[in-house]
Design a protein around this motif. Structure first.
Motif, PDB file in Angstrom:
ATOM      1  N   SER A  13     -16.897 -32.327 -37.657  1.00 13.84           N
ATOM      2  CA  SER A  13     -17.104 -31.061 -38.355  1.00 13.84           C
ATOM      3  C   SER A  13     -18.116 -30.228 -37.586  1.00 13.84           C
ATOM      4  O   SER A  13     -18.659 -30.645 -36.562  1.00 13.84           O
ATOM      5  N   ARG A  14     -18.400 -29.047 -38.134  1.00 16.03           N
ATOM      6  CA  ARG A  14     -19.458 -28.203 -37.569  1.00 16.03           C
ATOM      7  C   ARG A  14     -20.829 -28.835 -37.743  1.00 16.03           C
ATOM      8  O   ARG A  14     -21.827 -28.288 -37.266  1.00 16.03           O
ATOM      9  N   GLY A  15     -20.886 -29.966 -38.430  1.00 13.75           N
ATOM     10  CA  GLY A  15     -22.138 -30.705 -38.509  1.00 13.75           C
ATOM     11  C   GLY A  15     -22.692 -31.050 -37.139  1.00 13.75           C
ATOM     12  O   GLY A  15     -23.902 -31.263 -36.991  1.00 13.75           O
ATOM     13  N   GLN A  16     -21.840 -31.098 -36.127  1.00  9.35           N
ATOM     14  CA  GLN A  16     -22.318 -31.350 -34.776  1.00  9.35           C
ATOM     15  C   GLN A  16     -23.290 -30.267 -34.317  1.00  9.35           C
ATOM     16  O   GLN A  16     -24.221 -30.542 -33.554  1.00  9.35           O
ATOM     17  N   ILE A  17     -23.078 -29.045 -34.756  1.00  9.53           N
ATOM     18  CA  ILE A  17     -23.996 -27.962 -34.394  1.00  9.53           C
ATOM     19  C   ILE A  17     -25.379 -28.220 -34.983  1.00  9.53           C
ATOM     20  O   ILE A  17     -26.404 -28.111 -34.299  1.00  9.53           O
ATOM     21  N   ALA A  18     -25.405 -28.543 -36.267  1.00 10.42           N
ATOM     22  CA  ALA A  18     -26.687 -28.788 -36.932  1.00 10.42           C
ATOM     23  C   ALA A  18     -27.398 -29.998 -36.346  1.00 10.42           C
ATOM     24  O   ALA A  18     -28.626 -29.997 -36.186  1.00 10.42           O
TER      25      ALA A  18
END
Length: 209
Positions: A13-18
């Motif tokens: 998910s975009r959790g990789q960005i965080a």
């Protein structure tokens, strides 16, 4: 006393960005991995993010969702990491951070989904034409340094993630400027740590599945 920092994510998910941003600030944090089918929609998580999506962070009881907001928040919450310019010098920082969160995200998503704007209605969409949005994005990183000059910032984490993923998955066209910028990002130790952590989580999930 260090405030508790909890990170809710799924590695796919975009959790990789965080997580990349968390690794850049160097703060200790607890990771809670959620699945799409059940735990993201469970009442206890919906109390944190009513959208039932990741990522989200809870820092000392304060909830922050949305990747761009998480990046900006963490830069301010951990000033020793030097990931935000002084307030008087944040014009490019804010400009491109929110340009990526608004026009770029919308333009790329709509194109990937096959949504075509009716001719003559480009202004209604906000971002105009996909091609104009990508051309504008290129100007943000056209130099040899970072968005805010010599200082790497949270804007590079967020904008850089959009570009890195976009050229990898071909949702953003490959251009020499984008490729060079992504190569600089991939050399950062925090980027490499994020990929290692989330890569291991993905491998474990695939093995279990």
């Amino acid at each position: 006393m260090t405030q508790e920092l909890i990170f809710y994510t799924n590695p796919m998910s975009r959790g990789q960005i965080a997580r990349w941003m968390l690794e850049e600030v160097g703060a200790s944090y607890e990771t809670v991995v959620l699945d799409y089918a059940a735990s993201m929609k469970a009442p206890d998580y919906l109390a944190i993010n009513p959208m039932g999506k990741v990522p989200a962070i809870v820092h000392g009881g304060r909830i922050v969702t949305e990747c761009a907001a998480i990046c900006a928040y963490l830069a301010d919450a951990f000033p020793a990491a030097n990931l935000a310019p002084p307030p008087a010098d944040r014009h490019a920082y804010y400009r491109w951070l929110f340009f990526a969160a608004g026009p770029v995200e919308a333009a790329v998503t709509n194109k990937a989904m096959g949504f075509a704007l009716p001719e003559g209605r480009e202004r209604t969409a906000g971002y105009g034409r996909f091609e104009d949005t990508i051309d504008a994005l290129e100007t943000a990183i056209s130099g040899d340094a970072w968005i805010c000059g010599d200082q790497f910032t949270a804007a590079d984490v967020y904008v850089g993630s959009q570009i890195d993923w976009g050229i990898s998955f071909q949702s953003i066209p490959s251009r020499p400027v984008f490729e060079a910028y992504a190569a600089r990002l991939r050399d950062r130790p925090a980027y490499k740590r994020q990929k290692e952590i989330d890569g291991a989580l993905i491998a474990a999930m695939q093995k279990e599945g």
